[in-house]
Scaffold this motif. Structure first.
Motif, mmCIF file in Angstrom:
data_model
loop_
_atom_site.group_PDB
_atom_site.id
_atom_site.type_symbol
_atom_site.label_atom_id
_atom_site.label_comp_id
_atom_site.label_asym_id
_atom_site.label_seq_id
_atom_site.Cartn_x
_atom_site.Cartn_y
_atom_site.Cartn_z
ATOM 1 N N ALA A 117 11.863 13.485 33.268
ATOM 2 C CA ALA A 117 10.477 13.765 32.868
ATOM 3 C C ALA A 117 10.221 15.241 32.945
ATOM 4 O O ALA A 117 10.907 15.977 33.645
ATOM 5 C CB ALA A 117 9.512 13.025 33.796
ATOM 6 N N GLU A 118 9.219 15.676 32.218
ATOM 7 C CA GLU A 118 8.785 17.060 32.274
ATOM 8 C C GLU A 118 7.937 17.258 33.527
ATOM 9 O O GLU A 118 7.478 16.301 34.143
ATOM 10 C CB GLU A 118 7.969 17.389 31.018
ATOM 11 N N PRO A 174 27.309 8.701 42.073
ATOM 12 C CA PRO A 174 26.613 9.624 42.978
ATOM 13 C C PRO A 174 26.058 10.848 42.255
ATOM 14 O O PRO A 174 24.944 11.288 42.546
ATOM 15 C CB PRO A 174 27.695 10.005 43.994
ATOM 16 N N LEU A 175 26.827 11.399 41.301
ATOM 17 C CA LEU A 175 26.340 12.540 40.546
ATOM 18 C C LEU A 175 25.161 12.141 39.672
ATOM 19 O O LEU A 175 24.168 12.872 39.562
ATOM 20 C CB LEU A 175 27.457 13.133 39.691
ATOM 21 N N ALA A 176 25.228 10.950 39.067
ATOM 22 C CA ALA A 176 24.116 10.484 38.237
ATOM 23 C C ALA A 176 22.848 10.312 39.066
ATOM 24 O O ALA A 176 21.746 10.664 38.629
ATOM 25 C CB ALA A 176 24.486 9.168 37.554
ATOM 26 N N LEU A 203 21.471 13.746 39.736
ATOM 27 C CA LEU A 203 20.811 14.280 38.545
ATOM 28 C C LEU A 203 19.454 13.620 38.322
ATOM 29 O O LEU A 203 18.480 14.277 37.935
ATOM 30 C CB LEU A 203 21.701 14.072 37.322
ATOM 31 N N ALA A 204 19.380 12.317 38.597
ATOM 32 C CA ALA A 204 18.118 11.603 38.420
ATOM 33 C C ALA A 204 17.073 12.097 39.402
ATOM 34 O O ALA A 204 15.883 12.226 39.059
ATOM 35 C CB ALA A 204 18.338 10.103 38.590
ATOM 36 N N ARG A 205 17.502 12.370 40.619
ATOM 37 C CA ARG A 205 16.550 12.874 41.609
ATOM 38 C C ARG A 205 15.965 14.215 41.159
ATOM 39 O O ARG A 205 14.793 14.503 41.365
ATOM 40 C CB ARG A 205 17.233 13.046 42.969
#
Length: 593
Positions: A579-580, A567-569, A572-574
């Motif tokens: 990406a910059e 869930p934390l990953a 973080l991905a969201r």
């Protein structure tokens, strides 16, 4: 004092923003959604049900609670409960008694959605009290709250929030994929039902508009596809395909202004119809409905079909009405007088492709693109009300492996037979399955169900969700001792970077079933290193979606501290999307190439 709010009626600025929330992030909370799988045939119901998983960061689990379901687990492992309108709480015996009792005892926040509130309203009031509902999303407008749900009967704890019966579809096709108005083979398309007299004038309007407009189209030589028989109904992906073939579709306000609190009205009407099958609606209205029609105020509302039509850039011809304040006559739809006195004008406007096209584009911009009536906005509002009422997370995450299989459905059967087949498939496929004896936590947790349905799929899919309990990684700064990350994918790299930022130190390494070597400057080891290079009491953070398999692998090797970091990953991905801001890939860290 009655607490109240409005959702989806006037605009985004009118929604109450609940700012009080717990310190823990949303992904640390697990929310249970109670639903009836037999109600998943309409795409509007599926969209509404799935928006809580799609547009919140909570860990959302679904469970079938209809009669015949069994309650295997303790609801106290959840942080909050949403009771979906598909549960039809007003229908006696529809919900399993074990669930009713357990929800009533549940101490966390409980949110209820209800529709068809004009049927057996007294049962709904009793169930709200029995279940201990905190937030009641009702289709009744604010000015009618007290008349329909007297505070003296429903209790003081409930907060009312006005909601719509549906919102903009989740699967809105790109405008370029829609055929131009001039190329649509059907001028007017519509489907309706002949509804029971008990629904009053609004129920009759749905049939009246179709009956008269079909007769007019036949008389004027206009291509139309207007039906109301059950065997002509359209379901699944065939419905938007049908609407997209039409230049305009018809509409009227939904719901009913006649309330049957205890079922006595229907019983009286059924008895009279059995005695006099030829009984006309005007006579039935005079005998049974006249004193009830509008007694509780105007509770009519917009239908989800309006949003569907606008999203497909199909024009609207509708009886004059308020439509929950969402659409306005002459701006978003062509108004049709209920006495049909302006038929010539209506047909002239349907033939004016330029004028109709301008109205359709304006409706698309103001209703669809504005986001005012999106499922995301609904889900955000629900999430805010949950946050305001939840305490610290209970630290339990329900995990699973999804198995999908298409049911055997005869694709060439009639729509009615296909509807029945899908209804039966829903009951068969969204079923509760046996306990999992190999739960690595040592606790026998239940298996339950979740409707994992791609919105573009026409057929129902089977989904069996294996559940188990593991602690959830919420605060990386609290990690201590030897820490390893299981997996080497994007989620593992995000977690590693996050741990370095939060603690100022690196994990001890990665564990992977396939790879060895080095990643981000850290060693990558196989699971058989546990007990040797990796201590058995080291904390191992699971980083990807293969939670069940990986937890079993670790437990089999004696790992005693397994933490769910997925869930934390995902969170973080969201936030980073790796990406910059300009969309270029983020520069890899040393050892990450």
């Amino acid at each position: 004092m009655m607490r109240k709010n409005t959702l989806g009626e006037t605009g985004p600025g009118d929604m109450t923003r609940v700012t009080v929330c717990p310190a823990a992030p949303d992904h640390a909370y697990t929310i249970l959604v109670l639903y009836d799988p037999a109600a998943l045939i309409p795409t509007t119901t599926r969209d509404h049900l799935l928006c809580f998983k799609a547009f919140t960061h909570f860990n959302v689990i679904y469970a079938d609670v209809t009669s015949g379901s069994r309650l295997y687990f303790d609801l106290d492992i959840f942080d909050g409960i949403i009771i979906h309108y598909s549960c039809c709480i007003y229908r006696n015996g529809h919900l399993d008694p074990a669930y009713l009792d357990a929800v009533g005892r549940f101490a966390g926040p409980k949110i209820l959605f209800v529709q068809d509130e004009y049927d057996l309203t007294a049962n709904t009031i009793g169930m709200v009290r029995r279940l201990g509902v905190d937030v009641f999303y009702t289709t009744i407008t604010e000015d009618c709250f007290e008349r329909v749900y007297p505070r003296a009967e429903i209790g003081d704890r409930v907060e009312f929030v006005h909601t719509l019966t549906g919102y903009v579809p989740l699967n809105v096709p790109p405008p370029a994929a829609l055929r131009p108005l001039a190329e649509r083979p059907v001028t007017i398309g519509y489907r309706a039902r002949k509804l029971h007299y008990r629904y009053g004038d609004l129920g009759q309007d749905k049939f009246r508009i179709g009956e008269r407009m079909r007769a007019e189209c036949l008389a004027r030589g206009i291509d139309a596809d207007i039906e109301w028989d059950e065997d002509k109904r359209i379901y699944g992906n065939a419905w938007p395909a049908f609407i997209e073939r039409c230049r305009v579709t018809l509409g009227s306000e939904s719901a009913s202004n006649v309330f049957d609190y205890d079922g006595s009205l229907r019983a009286a009407l059924d008895a009279e119809l059995a005695r006099r099958p030829e009984l006309s609606y005007p006579e039935a209205r005079r005998l049974f409905l006249a004193e009830r029609e509008g007694r509780h105020g105007r509770t009519s509302m917009i239908s989800p079909r309006v949003f569907e039509a606008i999203s497909l850039k199909t024009g609207l011809v509708m009886f004059e009405g308020t439509y929950s304040g969402v659409v306005r006559p002459d701006r978003h739809y062509i108004p049709l007088a209920k006495d049909f006195s302006n038929l010539d004008e209506v047909f002239a406007r349907i033939d004016d492709l330029d004028g109709l096209g301008e109205m359709i584009e304006r409706s698309y911009d103001e209703i669809i693109l504005s986001g005012r009536f999106s499922h995301a906005r609904l889900a955000e509002d629900v999430a805010a009300r949950l946050r305001a009422r939840m305490g610290p997370p209970r630290g339990v995450n329900l995990l699973g492996v999804i198995h999908l299989a298409l049911p055997d459905l005869p694709p060439e059967d009639s729509p009615l037979e296909r509807h029945r087949a899908m209804d039966a498939s829903a009951k068969r496929l969204f079923r509760r399955v046996a306990l999992d004896p190999q739960d690595p936590s040592g606790r026998r947790q239940p298996l339950t169900t979740v409707p994992v349905l791609p919105w573009e799929q026409a057929a129902l899919r089977e989904s069996e969700l294996c559940q188990m309990a593991l602690p959830v990684l919420v605060d990386a700064a609290a990690l201590a001792g030897e820490v390893h990350i299981f997996g080497t994918g994007a989620g593992a790299r995000l977690l590693c970077r996050h741990i370095r930022q939060a603690t100022g130190a690196s994990p001890a390494g990665f564990i992977d079933t396939d790879l060895t070597g080095e990643l981000m400057g850290l060693p990558v080891r196989r699971p058989d290193a546990i007990g040797g290079e990796v201590r058995r009491d080291a904390t191992v953070i699971l980083s990807n979606r293969y939670i069940l398999e990986n937890a079993r692998i670790l437990a089999a090797r004696g790992c005693s501290s397994i933490v769910n970091g997925q869930p934390l990953a995902q969170d973080l991905a969201r936030r980073s999307a790796m990406a910059e801001p300009d969309g270029t890939p983020r520069s890899p860290e040393p050892g990450e190439e």
